[in-house]
Design a protein around this motif. Structure first.
Motif, PDB file in Angstrom:
ATOM      1  N   LEU A  68       0.314  -1.198   0.002  1.00  0.00           N
ATOM      2  CA  LEU A  68      -0.405   0.210   0.325  1.00  0.00           C
ATOM      3  C   LEU A  68       1.031   0.833  -0.276  1.00  0.00           C
ATOM      4  CD1 LEU A  68      -2.856  -0.896   2.828  1.00  0.00           C
ATOM      5  CD2 LEU A  68      -2.948  -0.880  -0.197  1.00  0.00           C
ATOM      6  N   ILE A  69       2.312   1.511   0.121  1.00  0.00           N
ATOM      7  CA  ILE A  69       3.022   2.519   0.155  1.00  0.00           C
ATOM      8  C   ILE A  69       3.605   2.838  -0.848  1.00  0.00           C
ATOM      9  CG2 ILE A  69       5.369   3.228   1.345  1.00  0.00           C
ATOM     10  CD1 ILE A  69       4.089   1.076   3.517  1.00  0.00           C
ATOM     11  N   ASP A  70       3.575   3.892  -1.890  1.00  0.00           N
ATOM     12  CA  ASP A  70       3.841   4.024  -2.406  1.00  0.00           C
ATOM     13  C   ASP A  70       5.304   4.631  -2.885  1.00  0.00           C
ATOM     14  OD1 ASP A  70       5.177   6.376  -4.609  1.00  0.00           O
ATOM     15  OD2 ASP A  70       2.409   6.297  -5.007  1.00  0.00           O
ATOM     16  N   GLY A  71       6.380   3.658  -4.258  1.00  0.00           N
ATOM     17  CA  GLY A  71       7.565   4.042  -3.967  1.00  0.00           C
ATOM     18  C   GLY A  71       7.929   5.169  -4.222  1.00  0.00           C
ATOM     19  N   ARG A  72       7.304   6.574  -3.832  1.00  0.00           N
ATOM     20  CA  ARG A  72       7.826   7.893  -3.493  1.00  0.00           C
ATOM     21  C   ARG A  72       7.814   8.159  -2.324  1.00  0.00           C
ATOM     22  NH1 ARG A  72       3.442  10.597  -7.222  1.00  0.00           N
ATOM     23  NH2 ARG A  72       2.211   9.165  -5.502  1.00  0.00           N
ATOM     24  N   CYS A  73       7.568   6.749  -1.563  1.00  0.00           N
ATOM     25  CA  CYS A  73       7.985   7.366  -0.274  1.00  0.00           C
ATOM     26  C   CYS A  73       9.378   6.878   0.484  1.00  0.00           C
ATOM     27  CB  CYS A  73       6.607   5.883   1.131  1.00  0.00           C
ATOM     28  SG  CYS A  73       7.156   6.090   2.550  1.00  0.00           S
ATOM     29  N   GLY A  74       9.329   8.128   0.923  1.00  0.00           N
ATOM     30  CA  GLY A  74      10.965   8.534   1.926  1.00  0.00           C
ATOM     31  C   GLY A  74      11.458   8.030   2.990  1.00  0.00           C
ATOM     32  N   THR A  75       9.904   8.057   3.598  1.00  0.00           N
ATOM     33  CA  THR A  75       9.998   7.870   5.082  1.00  0.00           C
ATOM     34  C   THR A  75       8.533   7.633   5.792  1.00  0.00           C
ATOM     35  OG1 THR A  75       9.315  10.131   5.562  1.00  0.00           O
ATOM     36  CG2 THR A  75      11.534  10.243   5.749  1.00  0.00           C
ATOM     37  N   LEU A  76       8.992   6.560   6.197  1.00  0.00           N
ATOM     38  CA  LEU A  76       8.153   5.698   7.589  1.00  0.00           C
ATOM     39  C   LEU A  76       7.928   6.183   9.101  1.00  0.00           C
ATOM     40  CD1 LEU A  76       6.176   2.666   6.178  1.00  0.00           C
ATOM     41  CD2 LEU A  76       6.970   3.030   8.706  1.00  0.00           C
ATOM     42  N   VAL A  77       6.895   7.055   9.788  1.00  0.00           N
ATOM     43  CA  VAL A  77       7.328   6.346  11.299  1.00  0.00           C
ATOM     44  C   VAL A  77       6.342   5.199  11.050  1.00  0.00           C
ATOM     45  CG1 VAL A  77       5.900   8.608  11.570  1.00  0.00           C
ATOM     46  CG2 VAL A  77       7.536   7.586  13.435  1.00  0.00           C
ATOM     47  N   ASP A  78       6.448   4.566  12.391  1.00  0.00           N
ATOM     48  CA  ASP A  78       5.418   3.503  12.944  1.00  0.00           C
ATOM     49  C   ASP A  78       4.921   4.117  14.538  1.00  0.00           C
ATOM     50  OD1 ASP A  78       4.196   1.037  12.542  1.00  0.00           O
ATOM     51  OD2 ASP A  78       5.997   0.051  14.300  1.00  0.00           O
ATOM     52  N   ILE A  79       3.878   3.557  14.640  1.00  0.00           N
ATOM     53  CA  ILE A  79       3.111   3.510  16.121  1.00  0.00           C
ATOM     54  C   ILE A  79       2.701   2.359  16.517  1.00  0.00           C
ATOM     55  CG2 ILE A  79       1.746   4.870  17.198  1.00  0.00           C
ATOM     56  CD1 ILE A  79       1.509   7.145  15.283  1.00  0.00           C
ATOM     57  N   GLY A  80       3.884   1.554  16.455  1.00  0.00           N
ATOM     58  CA  GLY A  80       3.757   0.123  17.033  1.00  0.00           C
ATOM     59  C   GLY A  80       4.820  -0.745  15.924  1.00  0.00           C
ATOM     60  N   LEU A  81       3.942  -2.481  16.230  1.00  0.00           N
ATOM     61  CA  LEU A  81       4.772  -3.601  15.763  1.00  0.00           C
ATOM     62  C   LEU A  81       4.827  -3.211  13.978  1.00  0.00           C
ATOM     63  CD1 LEU A  81       6.401  -6.592  16.076  1.00  0.00           C
ATOM     64  CD2 LEU A  81       4.292  -7.344  16.357  1.00  0.00           C
ATOM     65  N   PRO A  82       4.411  -2.949  13.466  1.00  0.00           N
ATOM     66  CA  PRO A  82       4.317  -3.418  11.717  1.00  0.00           C
ATOM     67  C   PRO A  82       6.519  -2.561  11.288  1.00  0.00           C
ATOM     68  CG  PRO A  82       2.324  -2.536  12.323  1.00  0.00           C
ATOM     69  CD  PRO A  82       3.018  -2.488  13.425  1.00  0.00           C
ATOM     70  N   GLY A  83       6.214  -2.159  12.364  1.00  0.00           N
ATOM     71  CA  GLY A  83       7.312  -1.407  11.644  1.00  0.00           C
ATOM     72  C   GLY A  83       8.744  -1.817  11.538  1.00  0.00           C
TER      73      GLY A  83
END
Length: 182
Positions: free
Chosen positions: A39-54
């Protein structure tokens, strides 16, 4: 496989997951989280995770800088050990509450954090304008989305919908509420 081993041993010993979760590690905690990457676009450079998926997402998205946001010291230590043991150069641990974190990412992910009305307010604070929020909600997704509509309108979220990740890869597919910050 190494992460599954860590969760099944140190994760249980440190109380991060219950011993009854061990038989369900792959389908409930690893693959269920990893498929959200689609579901995450290829242009995504940064992701913040608030939980386990990170951690799972950091493994499958090596070109994305992943911040693992966690307020509890013992969980931060566990996450830092995992990042080191798994050699995840793209992942960092930040000890902070979402409402206090000085982070603005392209995408925020969360699982088992809070009901969607509360989670929406937390998540929009850690994404840039136009950023995407992916809240893993399972069977309660549609009901939580309906309950969250007033909050989503108030915070200016747009495009809120229930989507599925991992169709044909995991059973059941991962149910996610997706919306975009204003």
């Amino acid at each position: 496989m190494r992460f599954a081993g860590i969760l099944a041993t140190r994760g249980v010993e440190q109380g991060l997951i219950g011993p009854r979760e061990v038989p369900r590690l792959w389908d409930r905690h690893l693959l269920n989280c990893a498929v959200v990457a689609e579901l995450i676009d290829g242009r995504c450079g940064t992701l913040v995770d608030i939980g386990l998926p990170g951690l799972a997402l950091a493994m499958v998205l090596p070109d994305v800088a992943v911040t693992l946001l966690e307020p509890m010291e013992r969980r931060c230590r566990f996450l830092e050990e995992c990042v080191t043991d798994l050699g995840l150069a793209n992942a960092t641990v930040l000890r902070a509450r979402a409402e206090d974190a000085a982070v603005k990412a392209d995408v925020a992910t969360a699982r088992a954090v809070a009901p969607l009305p509360r989670l929406a307010e937390l998540a929009v604070g850690v994404v840039r304008p136009g950023g995407m929020v992916l809240a893993m909600k399972g069977r309660t997704a549609a009901r939580e989305l309906a309950d969250a509509r007033p909050v989503l309108r108030r915070i200016g979220a747009r495009g809120a919908e229930v989507v599925r990740a991992g169709q044909g890869k995991v059973v059941p597919a991962t149910t996610v509420v997706r919306f975009f910050a204003r």
